[in-house]
Design a protein around this motif. Structure first.
Motif, PDB file in Angstrom:
ATOM      1  N   UNK A  16     -14.605 -13.648 -53.796  1.00  0.00           N
ATOM      2  CA  UNK A  16     -13.654 -13.430 -54.893  1.00  0.00           C
ATOM      3  C   UNK A  16     -12.295 -14.047 -54.580  1.00  0.00           C
ATOM      4  N   UNK A  17     -11.632 -14.426 -55.653  1.00  0.00           N
ATOM      5  CA  UNK A  17     -10.251 -14.886 -55.540  1.00  0.00           C
ATOM      6  C   UNK A  17      -9.332 -13.730 -55.905  1.00  0.00           C
ATOM      7  N   UNK A  18      -8.175 -13.707 -55.246  1.00  0.00           N
ATOM      8  CA  UNK A  18      -7.140 -12.766 -55.650  1.00  0.00           C
ATOM      9  C   UNK A  18      -5.908 -13.557 -56.069  1.00  0.00           C
ATOM     10  N   UNK A  19      -5.195 -13.038 -57.068  1.00  0.00           N
ATOM     11  CA  UNK A  19      -3.964 -13.723 -57.474  1.00  0.00           C
ATOM     12  C   UNK A  19      -2.824 -13.322 -56.536  1.00  0.00           C
ATOM     13  N   UNK A  20      -1.619 -13.832 -56.787  1.00  0.00           N
ATOM     14  CA  UNK A  20      -0.501 -13.617 -55.877  1.00  0.00           C
ATOM     15  C   UNK A  20      -0.095 -12.146 -55.753  1.00  0.00           C
ATOM     16  N   UNK A  21      -0.506 -11.331 -56.752  1.00  0.00           N
ATOM     17  CA  UNK A  21      -0.214  -9.897 -56.667  1.00  0.00           C
ATOM     18  C   UNK A  21      -1.344  -9.111 -56.016  1.00  0.00           C
TER      19      UNK A  21
ATOM     20  N   UNK B 246      -3.443 -18.301 -55.277  1.00  0.00           N
ATOM     21  CA  UNK B 246      -4.791 -17.716 -55.232  1.00  0.00           C
ATOM     22  C   UNK B 246      -5.329 -17.705 -53.808  1.00  0.00           C
ATOM     23  N   UNK B 247      -5.932 -16.584 -53.450  1.00  0.00           N
ATOM     24  CA  UNK B 247      -6.510 -16.496 -52.117  1.00  0.00           C
ATOM     25  C   UNK B 247      -7.986 -16.153 -52.223  1.00  0.00           C
ATOM     26  N   UNK B 248      -8.796 -16.816 -51.404  1.00  0.00           N
ATOM     27  CA  UNK B 248     -10.244 -16.645 -51.473  1.00  0.00           C
ATOM     28  C   UNK B 248     -10.728 -15.781 -50.322  1.00  0.00           C
ATOM     29  N   UNK B 249     -11.614 -14.836 -50.642  1.00  0.00           N
ATOM     30  CA  UNK B 249     -12.214 -14.002 -49.610  1.00  0.00           C
ATOM     31  C   UNK B 249     -13.661 -14.462 -49.395  1.00  0.00           C
ATOM     32  N   UNK B 250     -13.958 -15.092 -48.258  1.00  0.00           N
ATOM     33  CA  UNK B 250     -15.297 -15.649 -48.061  1.00  0.00           C
ATOM     34  C   UNK B 250     -16.398 -14.589 -47.992  1.00  0.00           C
ATOM     35  N   UNK B 251     -16.037 -13.358 -47.691  1.00  0.00           N
ATOM     36  CA  UNK B 251     -17.040 -12.309 -47.583  1.00  0.00           C
ATOM     37  C   UNK B 251     -17.495 -11.847 -48.981  1.00  0.00           C
ATOM     38  N   UNK B 252     -16.514 -11.687 -49.886  1.00  0.00           N
ATOM     39  CA  UNK B 252     -16.847 -11.212 -51.233  1.00  0.00           C
ATOM     40  C   UNK B 252     -17.008 -12.364 -52.234  1.00  0.00           C
TER      41      UNK B 252
END
Ligand SMILES: [Zn+2]
Ligand SMILES: [Zn+2]
Length: 199
Positions: free
Chosen positions: A9-14, A1-7
């Protein structure tokens, strides 16, 4: 999981955005795990495998661990937990510990039956979602969000206070939005959500 501090939101590995409903499910799963752990400690106390002090110590340990997971989830990961996050969750945990201390005293004084012990100790799991929502609000404010919109899910179970915290479809200054679970008798165990925006 990757976090975007601007939005926020988390994104999964895909690279797919993880929907908020999934985050709320994660909180509920953690709450159930904590509830089962607490129940086990209370059963151990009833069967005299542990004493009241050990019961209290184990619940405090498990509460702290679960609350910190919620703080990390709201902060975009463990590495983003700041001093202010720690201060915030520390204050919440102290309240829980004080209540637990009083509860232990009552149990030792014979004022709490076995049935009450199991039923009431489980309630300590209910403050978890509050820690997530507070952490999220602090994180988003630290990352530049200035506006927020809080929405009530009318089909969800909520307390009498929740509807009063809805911003009725409007974005308002972030500091005017009460994070779900704060000053609220359902303690955020509803489906109220907050959307943040960088103005
Ligand atoms: Zn509520
Ligand atoms: Zn609510």
């Amino acid at each position: 999981m990757e976090y975007n501090p601007r939005t926020g939101q988390y994104r999964d590995d895909n690279g797919k955005v993880i929907p908020k409903t999934q985050i709320l499910d994660t909180i509920e799963q953690e709450r159930r795990i904590l509830e089962r752990k607490i129940e086990a400690h209370s059963q151990n106390l009833i069967s005299n495998s542990i004493d009241e002090f050990e019961w209290e110590r184990r619940i405090k340990r498990d509460l702290k661990e679960s609350h910190l997971k919620m703080v990390a989830l709201g902060a975009g990961g463990k590495d983003n937990i700041s001093q202010r996050h720690r201060g915030q969750v520390g204050a919440a945990l102290r309240q829980e510990y004080n209540a637990l201390f009083d509860f232990r005293k009552k149990r030792q004084a014979g004022e709490i039956s076995d049935r009450q012990l199991v039923a009431r100790s489980k309630f300590y799991s209910r403050s978890l979602s509050q820690s997530y929502h507070r952490s999220e609000q602090l994180t988003r404010a630290q990352n530049g969000a200035t506006l927020a919109k809080r929405t009530l899910d009318p089909t969800a179970k909520h307390c009498p206070e929740c509807p009063g915290y809805s911003t009725r479809g409007k974005f308002v200054p972030i500091q005017n939005v009460v994070p779900p679970g704060t000053r609220c008798s359902c303690r955020g165990n509803c489906k109220c959500t907050v959307v943040y925006r960088v103005a």
